[in-house]
Design a protein around this motif. Structure first.
Motif, PDB file in Angstrom:
ATOM      1  N   TYR A 126     -14.236   3.227   6.760  1.00 23.37           N
ATOM      2  CA  TYR A 126     -13.408   2.065   7.094  1.00 23.37           C
ATOM      3  C   TYR A 126     -13.986   0.870   6.359  1.00 23.37           C
ATOM      4  O   TYR A 126     -15.147   0.493   6.587  1.00 23.37           O
TER       5      TYR A 126
ATOM      6  N   SER B  63       0.865  -1.181   0.000  1.00 25.30           N
ATOM      7  CA  SER B  63       0.000   0.000   0.000  1.00 25.30           C
ATOM      8  C   SER B  63       0.895   1.222   0.000  1.00 25.30           C
ATOM      9  O   SER B  63       1.968   1.221   0.618  1.00 25.30           O
TER      10      SER B  63
ATOM     11  N   THR C 142      -2.836  -0.831   5.089  1.00 25.74           N
ATOM     12  CA  THR C 142      -3.075   0.336   4.230  1.00 25.74           C
ATOM     13  C   THR C 142      -2.406   1.534   4.874  1.00 25.74           C
ATOM     14  O   THR C 142      -2.549   1.742   6.089  1.00 25.74           O
TER      15      THR C 142
ATOM     16  N   ARG D 242      -2.092   5.765   4.671  1.00 23.11           N
ATOM     17  CA  ARG D 242      -2.690   6.973   4.136  1.00 23.11           C
ATOM     18  C   ARG D 242      -2.141   8.200   4.879  1.00 23.11           C
ATOM     19  O   ARG D 242      -1.692   8.097   6.030  1.00 23.11           O
TER      20      ARG D 242
ATOM     21  N   ASP E  15      -9.146  -0.748   5.028  1.00 20.61           N
ATOM     22  CA  ASP E  15      -8.796   0.450   4.258  1.00 20.61           C
ATOM     23  C   ASP E  15      -9.352   1.676   4.953  1.00 20.61           C
ATOM     24  O   ASP E  15     -10.473   1.660   5.467  1.00 20.61           O
TER      25      ASP E  15
ATOM     26  N   ASP F 244      -2.909  -1.153  -5.106  1.00 17.91           N
ATOM     27  CA  ASP F 244      -3.232   0.152  -4.535  1.00 17.91           C
ATOM     28  C   ASP F 244      -2.830   1.210  -5.561  1.00 17.91           C
ATOM     29  O   ASP F 244      -1.751   1.123  -6.172  1.00 17.91           O
TER      30      ASP F 244
ATOM     31  N   HIS G 182      -9.890  -1.043  -1.472  1.00  8.93           N
ATOM     32  CA  HIS G 182      -9.375   0.324  -1.358  1.00  8.93           C
ATOM     33  C   HIS G 182     -10.383   1.257  -2.008  1.00  8.93           C
ATOM     34  O   HIS G 182     -10.824   1.016  -3.139  1.00  8.93           O
TER      35      HIS G 182
ATOM     36  N   THR H  31     -13.511  -3.171   4.965  1.00  9.18           N
ATOM     37  CA  THR H  31     -12.817  -4.445   5.156  1.00  9.18           C
ATOM     38  C   THR H  31     -13.430  -5.494   4.241  1.00  9.18           C
ATOM     39  O   THR H  31     -14.516  -5.307   3.685  1.00  9.18           O
TER      40      THR H  31
ATOM     41  N   ASP I  92      -7.896  -6.982   5.886  1.00 10.79           N
ATOM     42  CA  ASP I  92      -7.464  -6.066   4.818  1.00 10.79           C
ATOM     43  C   ASP I  92      -8.143  -4.702   4.924  1.00 10.79           C
ATOM     44  O   ASP I  92      -8.706  -4.194   3.942  1.00 10.79           O
TER      45      ASP I  92
END
Length: 503
Positions: free
Chosen positions: A133, A16, A76, A78, A122, A236, A176, A135, A120
């Motif tokens: 959020y 990511s 992830t 950010r 995001d 990503d 994502h 998943t 997983d």
């Protein structure tokens, strides 16, 4: 100019990426290895340098009971209003959480847990400040699930809802969410992280959907193709300063027939092209190659790590990792200056738990590793050396041990329920250089004494450590280790240096 895939070789799956100005930061999953979540920096998306790990404290990451291929799954990363966020799943305890920092080179916060099932995760920050959020989840039904959260506390502000089931492939995962133009794009992976892996995408005018599936799905896949790269997926997206789009994603480079891969899932890069009707396509109509055009990327080379680590510092280099958790009583850089000291625990390489193990990923098919070790076992069962390690059921070792009051040099293979000491000789010296040479198909194990030419002592097939045989989601490690094989060892193994050379 061209660049070569993978851009980060060896066991570095589930990448990511985020951009801050001219700088790119990338994370990958780490499973049962500590520290967790390797962290990389780049100026061009091609040349990456590891600058540390995100999860560096046991308060952030407890892997003591993690099974093989347990622990930390896909992260992830950010960046939002001056703060970096990394969210991931500890499948061995705790579930989904995120950590944050204002200093990418500093420490990260303690975990903030999110009461949302799945893996997983995001994080998506909308322009209005709303945080979504997302998943992937099986127990509630396969697909991408989403809620809104309070980023200060992790508290859910809405129910968890299904937003997209994907296109029908098994294991829809790795969601994502992006805002690009007038649309919210939701990208996932399907088909499982094996040879049927693929990336699919959908879009909506609202972040919670309903999502319209891309008519060109899958937008990335190498399934059923005759390629050197396989299992491409878990992507990503990132936009460069010049407005172009790129994707990082995982893939494997299998060897032989039947195919097998032992380096693990690696990080690849490809350009993203947009169709006239506004859909992203990764690579060349959904495929990629080992040599690709860099386009407008401003290529910046990174310094090459030295071949030899002398263990002269007070901390380990960022590429070294422990298996499950570090035990401060079992290793030291200060006990003997310029040496890594390992004291064997009662845990052997054949079981779970926390062995005395300091390893680095094998990142190249053809490489040479060597270590100078001083070790004088005083009781039966004490052992130290180098292991080529996939998991506790599949590994090779060259080591010094004591058996029935005799000190021996051994080469051993453990392959599932089959294990054997393939070679052994009596050994009287306290000092030895242990050597492992690797090519695409075979490991060769040897030793040297007093600077003499290597004596080759054993061989092991690479394919028998491949995921297709050994199972799991990780890759091969080259590691220094020590064990008391059931008892805590009182005799330290001192490693003066360790070489990793692929030139």
């Amino acid at each position: 100019m061209n660049y070569h895939n993978p851009v980060i070789s060896g066991f570095h799956p589930d990448p990511s990426v985020c951009r801050v100005g001219d700088d790119y930061y990338l994370v990958t999953s780490s499973f049962e290895y500590f520290p967790g979540v390797p962290l990389f920096h780049s100026k061009d998306l091609v040349h990456w340098q590891q600058i540390g790990h995100v999860l560096t404290r046991t308060a952030q990451l407890d892997l003591r009971t993690a099974g093989s291929s347990g622990g930390i799954y896909a992260p992830t990363i950010r960046y939002y209003k001056g703060t970096f966020y990394m969210t991931t799943t500890n499948v061995s305890g705790g579930g989904n959480f995120y950590v944050y920092t204002n200093d990418i080179h500093g420490s990260w916060s303690d975990p903030v847990y999110v009461d949302q099932p799945g893996i997983d995760p995001d994080l998506f920050f909308d322009d209005e400040g709303t945080v979504y959020y997302t998943t992937s989840h099986d127990a509630m039904g396969q697909g991408a699930y989403q809620s809104r959260i309070n980023i200060e506390t992790g508290e859910r502000l809405s129910d968890v809802i299904l937003v997209w089931k994907g296109t029908g492939g098994q294991y829809p995962e790795a969601p994502h969410l992006y805002r690009i133009g007038e649309y919210y794009y939701l990208m996932i992976s399907e088909g499982g992280t094996e040879y049927g892996h693929m990336v699919t995408v959908a879009r909506s005018k609202q972040p919670e959907g309903p999502f319209e599936s891309c008519p060109y799905n899958p937008i990335l896949t190498h399934r059923s193709q005759q390629q050197s790269i396989h299992a491409t997926g878990h992507a990503d997206l990132i936009q460069t300063q010049d407005g172009n789009w790129w994707a990082v994603f995982l893939g494997i480079r299998p060897i032989g027939y039947p195919q097998h891969h032992h380096l693990g899932r690696e990080t690849f890069l490809a350009p993203v092209h947009w169709t006239e009707d506004g859909w992203p396509i990764i690579g060349d109509h959904g495929t990629v190659s080992e040599i690709m055009s860099a386009g407008s990327l401003p290529l910046h080379s990174q310094p090459v790590s030295p071949v030899r680590d002398h263990f002269d510092g007070t901390t380990l280099a960022s590429f070294w990792t422990f298996l499950r958790s570090p035990d401060s009583e079992r290793w030291s850089l200060t006990e003997k200056k310029g040496y890594l000291a390992l004291y064997g625990s009662e845990v052997s390489l054949n079981e779970g738990g926390v062995p005395a193990f300091v390893g680095r990923r094998q990142q190249h098919f053809e490489c040479r590793t060597a270590a100078h070790m001083t070790f004088a076992p005083q009781q039966d069962g004490e052992e130290a050396g180098i292991t080529v390690f996939m998991n506790e059921r599949f590994h090779y070792e060259i080591a010094i041990t004591r058996i029935k009051e005799e000190r021996k040099l051994i080469f051993r293979r453990r392959l599932g329920t089959l294990w054997k000491v393939e070679n052994e000789i009596l050994w009287s010296s306290d000092s030895i250089v242990l050597i492992v040479h690797a090519d695409q198909t075979q490991y060769s194990f040897g030793y040297s004494d007093n600077g003499q030419e290597p004596v080759w002592f054993g061989h092991g097939e690479c394919g028998l450590l491949g995921t297709e045989v050994a199972g799991g989601f990780t890759g091969v490690f080259m590691a220094m280790y020590a064990t008391g094989n059931g008892e805590k060892s009182s005799s330290p193994a001192h490693f003066d240096w360790f070489d990793y050379d692929f030139t």
